[in-house]
Every structure is written in structure tokens, then in C-alpha cells.
Design an enzyme around this catalytic site. Structure first.
Site, PDB file in Angstrom:
ATOM      1  N   LYS A   9      45.007 -11.390  -5.112  1.00 56.57           N
ATOM      2  CA  LYS A   9      44.468 -12.618  -5.673  1.00 56.57           C
ATOM      3  C   LYS A   9      45.148 -13.044  -6.966  1.00 56.57           C
ATOM      4  O   LYS A   9      45.451 -12.236  -7.825  1.00 56.57           O
ATOM      5  CB  LYS A   9      42.957 -12.449  -5.977  1.00 56.57           C
ATOM      6  CG  LYS A   9      42.081 -12.432  -4.760  1.00 56.57           C
ATOM      7  CD  LYS A   9      42.146 -13.689  -3.906  1.00 56.57           C
ATOM      8  CE  LYS A   9      41.649 -14.913  -4.602  1.00 56.57           C
ATOM      9  NZ  LYS A   9      40.224 -14.911  -4.869  1.00 56.57           N
ATOM     10  N   SER A  38      41.954 -10.209  -9.362  1.00 60.14           N
ATOM     11  CA  SER A  38      40.657  -9.738  -8.910  1.00 60.14           C
ATOM     12  C   SER A  38      40.568  -8.240  -9.112  1.00 60.14           C
ATOM     13  O   SER A  38      41.561  -7.537  -8.985  1.00 60.14           O
ATOM     14  CB  SER A  38      40.497 -10.067  -7.424  1.00 60.14           C
ATOM     15  OG  SER A  38      39.555  -9.213  -6.823  1.00 60.14           O
ATOM     16  N   HIS A  77      38.841 -40.521  -1.659  1.00 58.96           N
ATOM     17  CA  HIS A  77      37.904 -39.718  -0.846  1.00 58.96           C
ATOM     18  C   HIS A  77      38.561 -38.396  -0.440  1.00 58.96           C
ATOM     19  O   HIS A  77      38.234 -37.840   0.589  1.00 58.96           O
ATOM     20  CB  HIS A  77      37.478 -40.476   0.422  1.00 58.96           C
ATOM     21  CG  HIS A  77      36.939 -41.848   0.183  1.00 58.96           C
ATOM     22  ND1 HIS A  77      35.590 -42.119   0.199  1.00 58.96           N
ATOM     23  CD2 HIS A  77      37.549 -43.034  -0.078  1.00 58.96           C
ATOM     24  CE1 HIS A  77      35.406 -43.420  -0.013  1.00 58.96           C
ATOM     25  NE2 HIS A  77      36.574 -43.999  -0.197  1.00 58.96           N
ATOM     26  N   GLU A 108      39.328 -23.318 -13.938  1.00 58.73           N
ATOM     27  CA  GLU A 108      37.918 -23.157 -13.572  1.00 58.73           C
ATOM     28  C   GLU A 108      37.017 -23.083 -14.805  1.00 58.73           C
ATOM     29  O   GLU A 108      35.923 -23.646 -14.830  1.00 58.73           O
ATOM     30  CB  GLU A 108      37.737 -21.884 -12.740  1.00 58.73           C
ATOM     31  CG  GLU A 108      38.366 -21.957 -11.370  1.00 58.73           C
ATOM     32  CD  GLU A 108      38.350 -20.582 -10.699  1.00 58.73           C
ATOM     33  OE1 GLU A 108      37.479 -20.337  -9.871  1.00 58.73           O
ATOM     34  OE2 GLU A 108      39.221 -19.736 -11.034  1.00 58.73           O
TER      35      GLU A 108
END
Lengths: 439, 439, 439, 439
Positions: free
Chosen positions: C282, C276, C155, C289
Site C-alpha cells: 500500500k 500500511s 458528474h 486525505e
């Protein structure tokens, strides 16, 4: 050429560069990307963030790049990360330092969001026109054969007599809903994400109303984080596209059925059929089969994007780059399918005699016999049961109901008299009650 | 009890009867089915097809059946094909022959279509209310913590400072679109199919406007064949439901993330968490996990119905009976998920200090440093690259940008002076430019 | 160039030609198509249907075409219906009448079926190798950090201590099943459809065993109709691919989580991260992803083909042409994802100290405390409940269990004595019972 | 009744309790759950973790609970979290403290995993038997009509003559693959997760081989984390089920087509058809339509679970509870569909004359005419083209090829002589070449 890299010590691997680059497909958006930059630059100038002469130079250079792409003198390719990097690089080649100012108060996150929305609007509008053209073709085809009757089916069993025209109008109703659905989706998406920047707006006092207005949106989005990570409109459109394809698949199934030797209701033109490499006699309804098959493709794109978006935390995640290919492909598929369907219907030959012949077999007037008995006083449920028994008798004796004589009919009910024959005549029945609407 | 059978010589097999019966799930529609019959009977009477006293008796009996079901004295079960057969059978038990007249000028095809549309409208309205309640809870939660700042994320990496309230408002924007989408779907479905009969209307001069009006529809459907075989509205709603679940799955993902020991931004109330049967220390965000997991369930229902409807020829086919279970289940799932989410958020504890602490780590003010340099005259792309190098330096020296002294900063650019520290202070940055909208 | 047309009076419309042509994507199959033709021609010669010198000439010409394609001197393009037509046309250009004999006792239906099976086998074999390479990388990465402990999660809450190596081995187990699944699919598909012709075999006494053998299949298919209309193997492979992507998506999710500032368990190499365009600090885990996002794409292809195949009557229908693009795209996606994952893991930096630190917070030894009490004589369910109360006490007093003194512990149970501290020490617990397997 | 709670200060909300409880559906697993506990208890005793008399008492009590459930004296209901809690509670009611020892060295995570695997194995075995029964019925039906010829179709156009028996055997081939696919899935899943506990094994020296063996698994799983979070086998089975349904949907489509008045090849027994509530003559192939429609339902379950599992970090997450309902529902759907199909085919009436009649129309011997010409010396491609022209001539003159006289044939080619008529006679062609396999 990267738009980042200052903080990176090691270069991107070649494998990653290929995996990551979206240029091969997001080049589709070059027009929208330039339009977005034009609006952005005008706004920056209006807000005093760019000088007037900088605005002028950048706009001229963007115009030049657009013309080069459209004329074919500039090919969109190379090791750029995406169309945004490509265009910014070309701009900097032309303008040097001034080109590097384009990206002030903007991120690729809001840039790509505005590009996709512009594309989605443009294509949805085109598809609405394609839908309306198909509606027109269906209506004309119906009109041309306005007095043709055919069996209406349920469960693929002959059920009741209908007109061919009315059958086609069922698809008109579906397509009219499709057009409404597209309009509704466009209404909801009609907010500009430009100015959201990466996710948190900008310390510049930019004018989001101005760019929204310049790009034809009704207003800017309400929330920056949502603005850069919203892909609802693509899903909603893919869902609307899926329903369109579902409708077309139903019509295709019917065209394929009707083209069988067994039905023989229509002939698809040679222009939309193909043959076999081995069986010389074959003429296959390929266009209809392909559209039917492509339905799965659009459903797949819908489920693809729904899956991709599931459980993504705010705001932008790179997963979202996977929105483009399924959406572009679905746009192309839906447009081609609508166009091919329209042309195939325009050249369709209708075998009215076969349709009419089919009406006569299958007890298509059994419901009217029941209605007749109800008018005479029998409760409907009893009339229905009684006619069922008549049909069974007819099947055993290989007769149509209208071929039974009065004596035979009276064995089932004394309500029958001579008027029954006129009442259940197929074409007559279309003059009764609300069936008139079918004419 | 069958509503047909006159023409059948052999009885249905028991296996088939079980396979075919929809009573176990379409009993959900008893209220809608009775409402549809009430409107139909009033119309038949108005049109002179039923007598006034027949109308009166049938309406009374229908009312009685409704009350018996709702009070629990009549249980919907037995070997009936569906809820329509069940109710017609009960009616006939009460009224004998008069009950058998109910089905005049109506088929189960239009009957079930009108039942489903009534159900869909009622449930969509309820879901809109659930959505609006959740919007209210999100706004209240934001308001309650209106001065809490937190890191905004892209790619799950800390990106820029935002407010917690503004983060929640992103979900408000999503949910507002969801409500609009449901309204739009309801607009499109708002046409009554009653009177289409099996597929071809009826020889009776019935009044479809009357029943449409009595049942709260804006008008009757345009086309009989379409009326009985249209399931667009269920697909469109399932698509809207899927998007709602996608939105909730994103929020759930964030709640689960924020509840980890690592983030520790929020605490889910014991009321919405559960423990482990073996690990005594565990407190698990089950409610959020379940909603996230149920997203797949609703997507599955969408694809299920899209698949079922693909390539079905006109008009009704029995395949369409498979529309009910996925739709009923999705309605229940979406409603429960929205309600649980609202209650879970109401009892959420926000760890504002952890959020604030997190802002400080991760160079969330790097973009502001670049903006600062642009204001001083550097083109944005150069400023971006320069700040990237500063970040690299900071990482190596384990410092935040604001912890660098001017000397260090000036090694990168002479544009820096004392004003930089104020400019990049986190809370200050929310007062600049359009970032003010976040407050 | 069409392979049919004798019975057609009107030419195909240009719109239809574009819609119908599969050359733009089935050119992928040129190698398989030529291999199939080579086997076919040898068989025709062996069976006396072609003469020896005809065989020789055709084989030489096919070899020439293959070399021209591979060297780039022959580009696969033009208004051909498909790759089969293209190659037959080239053959006829070279050989005239003799080329026209290639298609004796063969249809494009069995031809494309054999091409796709050859392609599917080749690519599945490649993917099995990719899977095995990734397994190797995972094992090496685990070995390299074999003494690193970390929290195991359920969880997403810290649950019990595990080793990093053992965590990676969970993915090894998944990938080993993936490889078995691909092998199984290849076993089932391992039957040659060549010789089924259009659907009904041929009046020639051809030798299907010969071609099956020549092409590396274990035997010919059992049934001609099934042979030309079977797409099970593509669906089964797409399902296996979907499960692979699901596994990778889970690993990606973990890599993304572990790369957050909050977890900080690993650092993805600059080679597999990007930056970025606006936020200079970043560093985003784009590779992970993208793989996660592409999962939806492969699921979409699976549902696409399942939908397309639904309800198609025997034997071949043109809908089946829609099997190619989703399958080709999924092969490319899975291969790239596996490769990128392997390289990304090879260059992954593991922050062992952060992992170890995390173990200490979160009561990861609570289950061991319960086990301790059970050994002392308490029933497990009571021990579990009692430890739950200790945890609550610890949370209120912000202590770990091992930080409680004996006096505190004895307030909960007299079973505790000095031995408890040693029993619940994290690294020790990995030496007890079957936990040893984790080392 | 909760199996946790010691560390919780506030009670679970009622809303959450309902949302969270899986008892209403996982009660399906009571038998498997008790079997798992029996094996676990025996192992605990063997390993000295439970005493012999404790083992005896617990086994007796479990046996008692099983009998009570099966006899109906114990109903599975109440506010229990799941079937595991329910049974443990009942056990504790009977045995008090000794019952509380059942959960030693076990978590619900491994418990539910073993339950589901036992259920999946049992049901897959049943489905394999259902598949084999249907294979038997298909073979018998073919055998019964072994000399019946019919048109074979491609693109739903009459293509070449085949036998009815051979057409059915195509489905036998598909179903044989289905059985293999189920066997393969069972092979891969055949590892016991019992003993993995929550995710990290246990400090007890339990014997996983023992429980694996006792429960009929070939071995324990390799990895604890994988053992509790693996749902591959459910997805793989759902994929195999989807392919079964796809196969059945194709057969259904054909049965529906063949039952139309237009084809009239078969008659579905009254036992598997239903009527209309309004049209007394209707006899609808509902069983076939329902199976076809339920295909979407199983596809939906597949996509549902794939979506749910996407991107879940290790190990167990509550989302996984959503595996049960789609899997249970799909098992029921597939079993019912296979059984109904078998019975429907057993009672199917075949209209052999209509099939034979259909062979004569549609130039089904055109390919044989081309083969004839090739034998005479024409290259196949030229023969194909020439026969195409003959067909066009026939269509214009409304003749079959065999109805053309030699003079007419010789206008197209001098290769034709008297032998052509015998060569292209339909039944004869089935004696030539590999077509013999169809007999």
C-alpha cells in the site's frame, strides 16, 4: 519509526511527518491500546499462532510499558506515527524479534477502532455517573426548598405559579433522558472490531469471539469493512453530548437570569463567580456563562465529524483520524461542565422571598379565573376572552385581579361571587387538580 | 382568528401576522391534531368536565372536519395562527358554544407537543420500514452476484480481495444500526405531553394516563414544564437521520465512483440517470449525486434545531416553532433518499468482469505473501518489510507478485517455495482463515 | 493571582479556577498582549495619566518580560486567570506599585479584544501569503505540463477535453477569491477596541486615536459596547477559512481520485504518502486525505463560534472566551493544509499518457459533433438529440464517434461529410472558438 | 420534457423524475433565467451565430413568456426538469425550430450559474436596503430618547451607567459592518459565468464580455470550470446572513429581557406581540422570539451548503442543485426578520423611569470611585481592591456607595473628601473623559 516503508523509495518529508502524526493526541489511548494488544496476544496464543512463551514475554513487556507510562518514567513522545507505533516500538526494544510478532493478524485499522470503542465506553460510563450525580444534586436542592413557590414562565413572561422544586425536576427529566440516550449508544456500539484487520479479515483462523469477550464486548462486529470504517458511535455520542450541553445551557441561562439584580432569585456562591479587572463591584456568574458558551464547542465537534464522514468510500480512509480530537475535547468539556454545574448548585443560595414576591405580580392566577368561570358554566374560549378584558382593566388601574372587588368583577360577569378569592389564591391553586403533582 | 386577544388593545400588524403564522407548514399535522383532540375530549367527558352529549357532538364534528380535509372539500388556509386555531375555528363554526369548550384544560403548548410526537412516531416507523426495505434490496443484490470478487479499498487504493456481496453487507450493518437508533429514539420519546397545559398543569382533575393510553403512548411525561418544552426527540431523530444520510452518502460516492469510465464496475439504469443539455453523450448518476448532496441538508436541519434550542429558559418559547420545517423537510428527504436508493440498486447492472480484472492489478495478495512468510517463521514486522521490497521490485519491472518466478522470489527470501503460488491465488485466499466469512 | 477579589468573601473553588482559567490557550497571545500594553502606557503618559519616568520603567519591564518569554527563561504557567493577569503580575513583581498602574483606564474586555484583533490580522496576513504561494505552485505545475490534455468531468463522467493546466487554473481562481475574502475581512476588522474599557469608556480623557495608530489600526471603533463584544471578525475569518478548506477538499478529492489505480493520472511523491501496517504494497495519499478530513474541523469551529455568539445580550459575556481555541486551531489547520498542499503539488508526478489515453474514451467530442451539425444548419436541440442517438449506436457497437465511417454517420444525417473528422479531433477542438483560452 | 435523452434507451422512472426535478423551487428564478437568455440571444446574433430575424423572434417570444408568467396566465408547473427546460419548452411551443436554437453555445451549467448570481445580487441589494432602514430606525429611536440613561451590563450584571441611545448605536455599528460585508461579497461575485457552457467553453467564437456587460457584471469569470462549479458566493452570503441573524438574535434577547416584568424597560406594541390560548393575561414578545429562533435556521443553511460542496471534484456535480432551497429560504428569512425588527422598534415604548431607577441599584459608580482614588494618587490595582471592600461593606449594610457618609468612607481611605459625591453622581460621570461620546 514507521510500521511500513519497505516499498517506499523516498523518505517522508518532515512537514508531512508532523502533519500526519497523531501521537500528540492519540497518546490518550495508551491504556486502551495496551488492553487491546493483551487480548490479541492471548488470542494468538490460544489459536496456536504465537507460542506460550512468546505470549508470556509479550504480556510481561506490555505490562512493563503500561507501568512505565503510568509512573511517568516513559514519556509518550518522539517521531512515531501514532500510539500504536510507539508501543510496538517500545515492545521491540524490549523483546527484539518477538516484539515484531505482535502485529500478526492485526492492522492499525482494527486496532484503533477497538481502542476508540474502549475509550468511548469508559468515558460514557463516567458521564452517566456525572449525569446521575447532577440529578441527585437537583433533587436535593429541590427538596431543601420544597415549599418555595415562584413564577413559571413562558416566553420569559410570568405565566402561572409553580414550585421551585418542580422547576428543578424539569431538568431531572431531561437528564434522565440523557442517561438513557448514552446507554442506548453504548448498546449499539458494543461489538468488537478487533480481527477485522485492514478491511478483509485475515487468512489466519483467529478467534474474534475470544477477543470480544476478553475486552468486555458482547460480540464481534458482523462485517470487517464496516468494523474498520464505522464511526457512527462517536457521532451518536457527540449528538447525545450536544443534547446534554443544550440542557445545561438552558439551566445556565436561567441561573444567569435569576442572578441578575432584576430577578434576584438566587445568589451564586463566590466560589463559582468571578470579578472584573476594572469594575470593583462586579460579581459575575462565569461558571454558568462558560458552560453556556461551551455548548457551541460540542455542537461544533458534532458537525465536524459528520462532515468528515460524509461521502467517504469504504473502508478506512485517513480522514477518519480526525475523529479523535473533537471527541476527546467533547468528553472533557461535558464532564467538566456537569461537575461544575453540580458544585455550583450545591452552593447556590435561594432568595425565596423574592421568588414569592414575584408570584404576586403578573396575573399568574388569570388561568384559574378562567377555570373558575368554566366551572360556573362558561365555555372556556369565552371565559378566556373575558378574563383577558379583566386583565386589561387591571393593567389600566394597576391592580392585581385579587385586588378587584366583587362589584368590579361583576361588571365583567355575574358568575363571580365571594368564592373567587379563595379559588385564585396562589398557594391554594397548587392544591387543585393535577397541580398537586408539583408539590 | 385568534385564540387570544381579550387583553390586547391594538390589533396585530399584518406584517406580524404573516411572520407569526405557522399554518402554511403546521397544516401537515392536521391528522395528529384531530387525533389529539379526540383523545382529549373523551378524557374530559370521562372526568365529568364535558357532558356525554357534548363529547358526542364534538367527536362527530371533529370526524367531519377530518373527512372534509382528507376529501379536499376543506382547504387549510386563511389568516389562522396555526393548525390548532384553524381546527378549533371550524369546530366552533359547526357547534358554536360547545366548540368553545374543546380547549378546556389544554394549552396549545401541550397540544402542539403531542401533535409533533405523534407525527415523529408515525414517520419514524415509516422510515424504519424504508430502511428495512433497503436492507432487503442490498442482500438480494449481493445474493444475485454472490460469486463476484472485487478489490477492497482503503484510502481509495486497492488493498485486498473481497466479494461484492460482502461489500454490500457492510451497508447492511450500518442500516441495521440505523434502525436500532430510530427504535431507541422512539422508546425515549414515548411519553405523552397532553395535560401539561401551558406549563403548570391545570386545576382540573384530568386523567393524563387516559389520554396517553388512547394515543398509544406508554405513559404521560413526568414533568409539565419539561413536557411542553422538550424537543430532544426531534434533535435525536435528526441526528439519527443525519447518520442515515451519511451512510447513504458513502454508498452514493461508491456508486458514482463505480460508474465512472475509469472504474466501470457498475451501470446505473437509465431510469435513475439523466443527460446533459449540451453534451449528447452524457449519462450522469444524478440520483446518487442528489442523495449525496441532500446529506448537507439534513445536517443543516440538525444544527438548526440544536442552535434554536440553545439557552432557552423554561418553559415554552416561541423560538420552538422553528422545530417544524427542518423536521418535516428532513423526514421527506430521508424517505425519498431511501426509496430512490432502493430502486436504483434494484436496477443496477454489475460488471463482474471489470471487477475481477481489477483484482489482478494492485498487489492485492501482498498481505497473503507476508502471512505466508510468517507461517514459515518470519516475525510479521520483518515479513511486511520484505514484501514491501518485493512490491517495489515488481513496480519497477511491471509485474504482479504471482508473475515473479521462484528465483526472483528467492532473491528476497529463501522461505519461498512452489507453494507460494497457490497460497496467494486470489480466489483461494477467500477460503482461508476468517476470510471464509466473506463468502 | 486574581485582578479582582476585593468584594469577594469566599475564595474561588479549585474546580472553578481550572474551569475558568484561559491561560493554557491564551498564552498564545503574549506578544499581542505586550504590544497592546506598550501602546496603552505610551498613551497614558502622553495624556498625563502616567508620569514620564513611570512610562519608562513600565516599558522597560514589559520589554524584559517579552524577552524572557521568547528566550524561554520565563514559562507562561501557574494559577493565573489569563495571559493578561500573568503579565500584569510579572510586571508588579518587577516594579511593585508602579506596575499596578498599568491597568488604569483599561479593562480586560478591551485588552483581550485588541489582542485578538492583532493576532487575527497577523495570521490572516500569513495565510494570504500561504494562499499566494499555493497559487504560484499551481501555475508552475500547469506551466510545466502546458501541453497535457485530459478529460474534463461533470458528474464524474468524462465530458469534454480540457488541458491539465486549465484544470489547475480553476483552483487558482478559487484561491484568488480566498485572498480577496481575507483582505476584505481585515478591512472590516481594522478598528482598535482599546479604550472602550469594560463597556462604557472611562472618565479619563484618553486618546483612542493614539493607541489605534500605534498598533497599526486605521481608527478606533465607533462604539464602546460594540468594541468589547464584537466577534464578527473571527466568524467572518472562520467562514473564509471554511471556504479555503472546501476548495482544498475538492482538490484533495481529485488528487485521491487521480492517484487510484483506476484513474492513474498522477503519482503522489513518497514524501507525502504513507504505507500500511499490514498490507506491504500500500501507498496511500494520506496528506490529501488529512486535508480533506480537516475540512470538517474548520466547519465545526465556524458553527461553534456562531452558536456561542447567538443571543448574547450586550456587552461582554464570559461565553466569548470560547472564541479562542476554535480560532487558534483553525488558523493552524489552514496554514498547515496550505503548506502541505503546496509541497505535495511541487513533488507531484503527472502521467500525461494516461490522461491523454482517457480522452479518447468517453465520446468527449460529442458536443463538437453537435456544434458541427448546427453550423451546417440544424437547430441545436435537434443536433443534440441526433448525436445522442449516434452515441447509443457507438456504445452498442463499441466504437468511438471518430471511428464511424461516413456511411454510418450519414445514416443519422446527411449533413456529415469528410470535414467532420478534422472538426472533432480532440486537440484541434482546443483551437476553436473560446476554447483557445484553455491553452 | 427533457433537454436530453437521445442516448437513453429506457425512460426515467417516475420516482426519479420527482426526486430530480427542481422546478418547484427554481421557478423562483424565471425572471433571471429570461434575462440571461435575452443577453445570450443578443450576443449570438451579434456574433453571427443567430440571424437578426431569429434574434427578433426569440426576444419577442421570451418577452411574451415573461409577461404571461407575471400576469399569471402562465403557471410554472408540469413535468419539466427545471425552470430552464420549462422556458425553453414554452419558447419552442411558440417558435418551433427557431426556439430550439436558444441553447446554442450554452449549457444549463452556465445558465443556472448566471441565474443564481443575478438573483444573489438583486436580493443582496434589497437586504442592504433593509439593513440601512433598520439602522435609520435605531438612530431615530435613540434620538427620540436621547437623554435616557440605563445600566450597561456585562455578564448580565449591572456594570456602569450608559445612555439608551448609545446602547442602540452598538447595533448600528454591527449593522454597518453587515452592509459592508454584503457589499464585499457582491464585489467578489461580480463576474459572469455565461459562456462557460458545460465546463469547457465552446467551439463558437462567442463574446463573453458582451453578455457580462449586458447583465450588469463587471467582467466574465476567468475560468470555465470554476465558472460553472463555483458556489463560494452563496456560502459567503449565507455566512454574512448568519452574522446578521446573530446580531438580530442579540437584540431580540435584549428586547425579550427588557420586556420581562423583572426588567420592565420597554413595552413591545400589541402589534408585535401575541397572547396565549390558555392564559388570558399573557402578552408575549413573539416577534423577537421568532427572529431569535430563526437564527438557527440560517446557520443550518450555511452548514448545509458548506457540507454539500465539500470534496466535490470539478466541475459541475448534481449535488450543487441543493444550493437553491437553503439560499432562497435564508433570503426570505433575513428580509422578513429585518423588516419585522424595524417595525417592532418603531412602535416600541420605552420605560425611561424604570431604566433610570435601575441605574441607582448595583453600584454602577464603583469604577468611578476607583478612578477618583487613582486621581488622588493610589495605583489603580490598589484602588480597585479597596473599592471592592467598600462594596462588600455596602452590601452587608444595604447601602449604595453614595449613601455612605464621609466617616464611613474614610474608614477605607483618607483620600476621600466631599468632592467624591459629585464625582460619582451618575449623570455627571457621563460628562467626564471619553464618556462624553455616549451623549
Amino acid at each position: 519509526m514507521k510500521l511500513w516503508g519497505g516499498r517506499f523509495a523516498t523518505a517522508e518529508s518532515k512537514l508531512m511527518e508532523d502533519f500526519n502524526s497523531s501521537l500528540s493526541f492519540d497518546k490518550t489511548l495508551y491504556k486502551q491500546d495496551i488492553a487491546g494488544s493483551v487480548a490479541h496476544v492471548k488470542m494468538l496464543s490460544k489459536c496456536g499462532i504465537l507460542k506460550k512463551d512468546e505470549e508470556y514475554l509479550i504480556l510481561s513487556a506490555l505490562e512493563e510499558i503500561l507501568q512505565q507510562i503510568e509512573s511517568g518514567s516513559l514519556t509518550i513522545e518522539g517521531s512515531y506515527e501514532d500510539i500504536h507505533s510507539f508501543i510496538e516500538a517500545k515492545l521491540t526494544e524490549i523483546l527484539a524479534d518477538i516484539g515484531k510478532k505482535l502485529h500478526t493478524a492485526r492492522s492499525r485499522n482494527d486496532q484503533v477502532a477497538v481502542d476508540m470503542k474502549l475509550y468511548a465506553k469508559e468515558k460514557s460510563n463516567e458521564i452517566i455517573i456525572d449525569v446521575q450525580r447532577l440529578i441527585k444534586v437537583l433533587k436535593e436542592l429541590g427538596q431543601k426548598h420544597s415549599n418555595v413557590i415562584m413564577p413559571g414562565y413562558t416566553h420569559m413572561q410570568r405565566a402561572q405559579v409553580i414550585t421551585f422544586k418542580y422547576h428543578l425536576l424539569a431538568y431531572v427529566s431531561m437528564l434522565e433522558r440523557d442517561a438513557r440516550r448514552l446507554h442506548n449508544a453504548m448498546d449499539i456500539l458494543d461489538e468488537s472490531p478487533l480481527g477485522c484487520c485492514a478491511l478483509a479479515g485475515t487468512t489466519y483462523s483467529i478467534d474474534r469471539e475470544f477477543t470480544a469477550n476478553a475486552l468486555g464486548f458482547s460480540k464481534p462486529v458482523n462485517n470487517f469493512l464496516d468494523g474498520v470504517s464505522d464511526r457512527d458511535y462517536l457521532i451518536e455520542l457527540l449528538s447525545a453530548f450536544s443534547i446534554i450541553m443544550m440542557h445545561l445551557s438552558r439551566l445556565c441561562e436561567e441561573l444567569i437570569l435569576w442572578s441578575t439584580k432584576e430577578f434576584n432569585f438566587v445568589q451564586i456562591s463566590d466560589q463559582f463567580a468571578t470579578g472584573s479587572s476594572i469594575m470593583p463591584q462586579k460579581k459575575n456568574p462565569d461558571a454558568a456563562e462558560l458552560i453556556r458558551g461551551k455548548t457551541g464547542r460540542v455542537y461544533g465537534s458534532l458537525i465536524s465529524l459528520l462532515t468528515t464522514m460524509k461521502s467517504l468510500p469504504l473502508a478506512y480512509n485517513k480522514d477518519m483520524q480526525e475523529d479523535k480530537e473533537p471527541f476527546f475535547d467533547s468528553v472533557d468539556t461535558v464532564q467538566a461542565s456537569l461537575k461544575v454545574m453540580a458544585e455550583m448548585l450545591k452552593t447556590l443560595k435561594v432568595n425565596r422571598n423574592h421568588m414569592k414576591e414575584a408570584v404576586k405580580m403578573g396575573f399568574l392566577n388569570a388561568t384559574e379565573v378562567a377555570d373558575y368561570l368554566v366551572l360556573k358554566g362558561l365555555p372556556f374560549r369565552d371565559a378566556h376572552s373575558l378574563v383577558g378584558k379583566i386583565v386589561l382593566y387591571c393593567e389600566e388601574n394597576q391592580k392585581a385581579i385579587e385586588e378587584l372587588n366583587l362589584e368590579e368583577l361583576n361588571q365583567f360577569s355575574n358568575y363571580f361571587d365571594e368564592t373567587i378569592y379563595d379559588y385564585i389564591e396562589y398557594e391554594n391553586s397548587l392544591d387543585k387538580g393535577i397541580k398537586k403533582e408539583m408539590k
